[in-house]
Every structure is written in C-alpha cells, then in structure tokens.
Design a protein around this motif. Structure first.
Motif, short mmCIF file in Angstrom:
data_model
loop_
_atom_site.label_atom_id
_atom_site.label_comp_id
_atom_site.label_asym_id
_atom_site.label_seq_id
_atom_site.Cartn_x
_atom_site.Cartn_y
_atom_site.Cartn_z
N TYR A 25 -5.16 30.53 -3.10
CA TYR A 25 -6.55 29.69 -2.32
C TYR A 25 -7.13 29.59 -1.58
N ARG A 26 -8.34 29.89 -1.10
CA ARG A 26 -8.45 29.96 0.73
C ARG A 26 -8.12 28.93 1.15
N PRO A 27 -7.69 28.36 2.13
CA PRO A 27 -8.10 27.01 2.83
C PRO A 27 -9.20 26.39 3.14
N GLN A 28 -9.69 25.32 2.49
CA GLN A 28 -11.18 25.24 2.72
C GLN A 28 -10.77 23.50 3.32
N LEU A 29 -11.74 23.06 4.41
CA LEU A 29 -11.85 22.15 5.02
C LEU A 29 -11.44 20.68 3.91
N THR A 30 -12.42 20.93 2.92
CA THR A 30 -11.59 19.81 1.34
C THR A 30 -10.65 19.65 1.29
N SER A 31 -10.15 20.47 0.83
CA SER A 31 -8.78 20.87 0.67
C SER A 31 -7.74 20.47 1.64
N VAL A 32 -8.33 20.74 2.42
CA VAL A 32 -6.70 20.87 4.17
C VAL A 32 -7.18 19.42 3.86
N LEU A 33 -8.01 18.22 4.51
CA LEU A 33 -8.31 17.14 5.02
C LEU A 33 -8.20 16.17 3.90
N SER A 34 -7.83 16.76 2.37
CA SER A 34 -7.50 15.79 1.43
C SER A 34 -5.27 16.07 1.08
N TYR B 296 -5.92 9.76 12.16
CA TYR B 296 -6.52 9.62 10.90
C TYR B 296 -6.54 9.19 9.56
N HIS B 297 -5.68 8.38 9.20
CA HIS B 297 -5.56 8.29 7.37
C HIS B 297 -6.37 6.68 8.03
N LEU B 298 -6.23 6.48 8.80
CA LEU B 298 -6.94 4.96 9.55
C LEU B 298 -8.83 5.59 9.17
N LEU B 299 -9.76 6.60 9.44
CA LEU B 299 -10.60 7.35 9.77
C LEU B 299 -11.14 7.87 8.49
N ASN B 300 -10.22 8.50 8.08
CA ASN B 300 -9.97 9.48 6.58
C ASN B 300 -10.28 8.31 5.53
N GLY B 301 -9.49 7.20 5.72
CA GLY B 301 -8.95 6.08 4.37
C GLY B 301 -10.33 5.70 4.48
N VAL B 302 -11.10 5.73 5.45
CA VAL B 302 -12.75 4.56 5.39
C VAL B 302 -13.26 5.83 4.76
N ARG B 303 -13.54 6.88 5.41
CA ARG B 303 -14.36 8.45 4.05
C ARG B 303 -13.93 8.02 2.51
N HIS B 304 -12.81 7.37 2.47
CA HIS B 304 -12.37 7.60 1.12
C HIS B 304 -13.37 6.49 -0.02
N GLY C 86 -0.42 13.86 3.66
CA GLY C 86 1.05 13.67 4.85
C GLY C 86 1.47 12.93 6.04
N THR C 87 -0.19 11.66 6.11
CA THR C 87 -0.44 11.08 7.37
C THR C 87 0.36 10.01 6.82
N GLY C 88 -0.29 9.74 6.04
CA GLY C 88 0.07 8.50 4.62
C GLY C 88 1.85 8.32 4.34
N VAL C 89 2.30 9.54 4.02
CA VAL C 89 3.74 9.22 4.11
C VAL C 89 4.37 9.60 5.33
N HIS D 61 0.45 -0.77 -0.37
CA HIS D 61 -0.39 -0.26 0.29
C HIS D 61 1.03 1.42 -0.08
N LEU D 62 1.98 1.07 0.71
CA LEU D 62 2.80 2.35 1.46
C LEU D 62 3.67 2.83 -0.63
N ALA D 63 3.80 1.83 -1.16
CA ALA D 63 4.83 1.71 -2.55
C ALA D 63 3.67 2.46 -3.02
N LEU D 64 2.27 1.89 -3.49
CA LEU D 64 1.47 2.82 -4.70
C LEU D 64 1.20 4.03 -4.22
N GLY D 65 1.32 3.91 -3.26
CA GLY D 65 0.83 5.61 -1.95
C GLY D 65 1.34 6.36 -2.94
N VAL D 66 3.04 5.81 -2.27
CA VAL D 66 4.42 7.19 -2.45
C VAL D 66 4.02 7.41 -3.76
#
Ligand code: HEM
Ligand code: HEM
Lengths: 117, 131
Positions: free
Chosen positions: B15-24, B80-88, B29-32, A69-74
C-alpha cells in the motif's frame, strides 16, 4: 471473533469518545497555560497553587475526563490489534484496571493537595 | 478454513502511504503516547501530594535529556491529537469530508502541530533556562 464494542454499546462508546474529546479541548488548553504559568516552581509553590479550589476542581475534571477518554480509545486500539479472544479479554481488563487505578491515584493526590492534607 | 487464503484489506505491504492513512495512524499513535504521558503526570502529582523525594525525582527526570526528549514528544502529540481531534469532530458533523478538504485540513493540521510544538517547546525551554 467476539467484539466487545457492538450494537447499542458501540453508539454509546462513540458518543462518549466524542463528548469527552470536546471537553478535553478546553481542559488541555487550560493545562498548557498552567504548565507555562508554573514552569520551574518548587513543591511548595505547586502545593499552594493546587491548594486553591478552582485549579483543584479543573485539574480533577481533566484527570477524570482524560482517563475516561483514554480508556475508551485504548479499548478500540486493542480490539483492532489483539487477535485471540482470550488475549483480548485480558488486555481489555488490564486497560480498565490501569486507567481506573491511575485516575484514582491522581484524584486522591488532587484531593490531598486541595485540602492541604 | 485457512485464513491466509482469504484476501486481506488493505494490503499494508504493497500500500503506498498516503497523507490520509498516515495522519490517521498518527492520531492513534499520539493518543497512545498521551496515554503513556499520563503515567508521568500521575507520578509528578503523587510527588506533589505525598512525597518531597518522589517530587524531586520527577523534577530531576524533566531536567534530564531523556525527560526533555519525552516532553518534546508529548508536546507534539498533544498539539497534533488536539488539532486532528477537532478535524475528526468536524467530520462527525459533516464538515470537510470531501477529498480536497481532507487534504487541505490534513496539511493544515501537520503545519500547525509542527509550528505550535516548536513555539511551545522552544518558549518553554527559554523560560525554563531563564529562571
Ligand atoms: C486534547 C483534546 C482531545 C481531543 C479533541 C481528542 C479527540 C479524539 C477523537 C475525536 C478521537 C476519536 C478518533 C477516531 O474516531 O478514530 C480520539 C481518540 C483517541 N484519543 Fe483523543 N482527544 C483529545 C485528548 C486526548 C488525550 C489527553 C488522550 C490521552 C490521555 C487521548 C487519547 C486518545 C486515544 C488513545 C484515542 C484512540 C485512538 C484510535 O482509536 O485510533 N486523547 N481522540
Ligand atoms: C505513578 C507513579 C508513582 C507514584 C503514584 C508514586 C508515589 C509515591 C509515594 C506515595 C511515595 C511516598 C512513599 C512514602 O512516603 O512512604 C513515593 C516516594 C518516592 N518515590 Fe514515587 N511514585 C511514582 C513513581 C516514581 C518514580 C518513577 C520514581 C523514580 C524514578 C519515584 C521515586 C520516589 C522516591 C525516591 C521516593 C522516596 C522514597 C523514600 O521516601 O524513601 N517514584 N512515591
């Protein structure tokens, strides 16, 4: 500019990212539980824990899927931000190598622990 | 063929920061951040498998202030990534894609990530110090 994720490859990439995400939900919840259960344990206790078959197999699945998942994401992140094709190619290769290397080290460690080597 | 003359979209500077763009961008960021965290996880696992000294070095790192700060960031990133990932994933099957739901689920993810981080990290510190 050449994009690495295009055509049918993009669909496969998209599906793989989501299927791994789905599996990672359960695996990361397992990890959180495991961290709490083994907080502050010493090396001998950790070795005993991961010397059991079920934790070792789940840990191996977690490692494999997380690095997949990380490799795909990065890869997507690099494709968005790295501007020149040559740098992008180098960055994508580095990503692949780093994810494979870390995954293999982690899996080798888990095998070592699982068989008490 | 000067690329600077073509319009760019979106204009990040104005661009005015909006909730949608900031969360995206936070999902990214959290994935990395989780990816960087895996390196420390592999360090610890390698120590457990092959070297008591390496394992002790990893444990000492978690014990330090820097290590705790790092764990705090990792805990937030994970929730965050877990919960927002579910949202995705729900968006991907067509759930919650209208603007109202997007904002509602967005704030829900923010609230629960913060709550879970405080509870998990606080609880972890408490258990750790009581050992
Ligand atoms: C806990 C369960 C997880 C879920 C539900 C999840 C979900 C997702 C989803 C749905 C995406 C695609 C987002 C998009 O299309 O923009 C994604 C991207 C990503 N994930 Fe995860 N993920 C999880 C765990 C992880 C872990 C453990 C890592 C790191 C090892 C990670 C790193 C990434 C990265 C780097 C991206 C790319 C971000 C981007 O393209 O902006 N994820 N995740
Ligand atoms: C992913 C990262 C890492 C991996 C895979 C790893 C792996 C190893 C391995 C296999 C050994 C055993 C070497 C031997 O017995 O000959 C070792 C020893 C050691 N490692 Fe690590 N290590 C990592 C990161 C670190 C870091 C970041 C530190 C310190 C901040 C560290 C400190 C040590 C120490 C002090 C030893 C003992 C050296 C000795 O026996 O003289 N390791 N490590």
């Amino acid at each position: 500019m050449e994009r690495a994720v295009t055509g049918t490859g993009a669909i496969r990439h998209w599906c793989a990212q989501r299927i791994s995400a789905l599996a990672l939900i359960a695996l990361m919840l397992w990890l959180i539980e495991a961290i709490f259960a083994h907080l502050g344990e010493d090396r001998a206790q950790i070795r005993t824990w991961l010397g059991q078959p079920v934790p070792a197999v789940v840990a191996a699945a977690l490692v494999a899927l997380a690095f997949f998942h990380l490799a795909l994401g990065v890869r997507v992140v690099l494709e968005d931000y790295v501007q020149t094709p040559a740098r992008l190619a180098a960055a994508l290769a580095a990503n692949r190598i780093a994810c494979w290397a870390l995954a293999l080290i982690a899996l080798a460690a888990i095998v070592t622990l699982a068989f008490g080597l | 063929m000067s690329p600077a003359e073509r319009p760019l979209s979106p204009h990040l500077q104005i661009y005015r920061p909006q909730l949608t763009s900031v969360l995206s961008i936070t999902h990214r960021g959290t994935g990395v951040a989780l990816g960087i965290g895996t390196i420390f996880f592999v360090w610890w696992l390698s120590g457990a498998a092959w070297s008591g000294a390496c394992f002790s070095a990893a444990q000492a790192f978690w014990d330090s202030w820097l290590g705790k700060l790092f764990l705090f960031g990792w805990t937030f990133s994970l929730f965050y990534h877990l919960l927002n990932g579910v949202r995705h994933l729900l968006w991907d099957i067509g759930i919650g894609f209208d603007l109202r739901s997007t904002y509602r689920t967005g704030w829900t993810v923010v609230a629960f990530s913060v709550l879970l981080t405080v509870f998990a990290f606080g609880g972890g510190l408490y258990v750790w110090s009581a050992l």
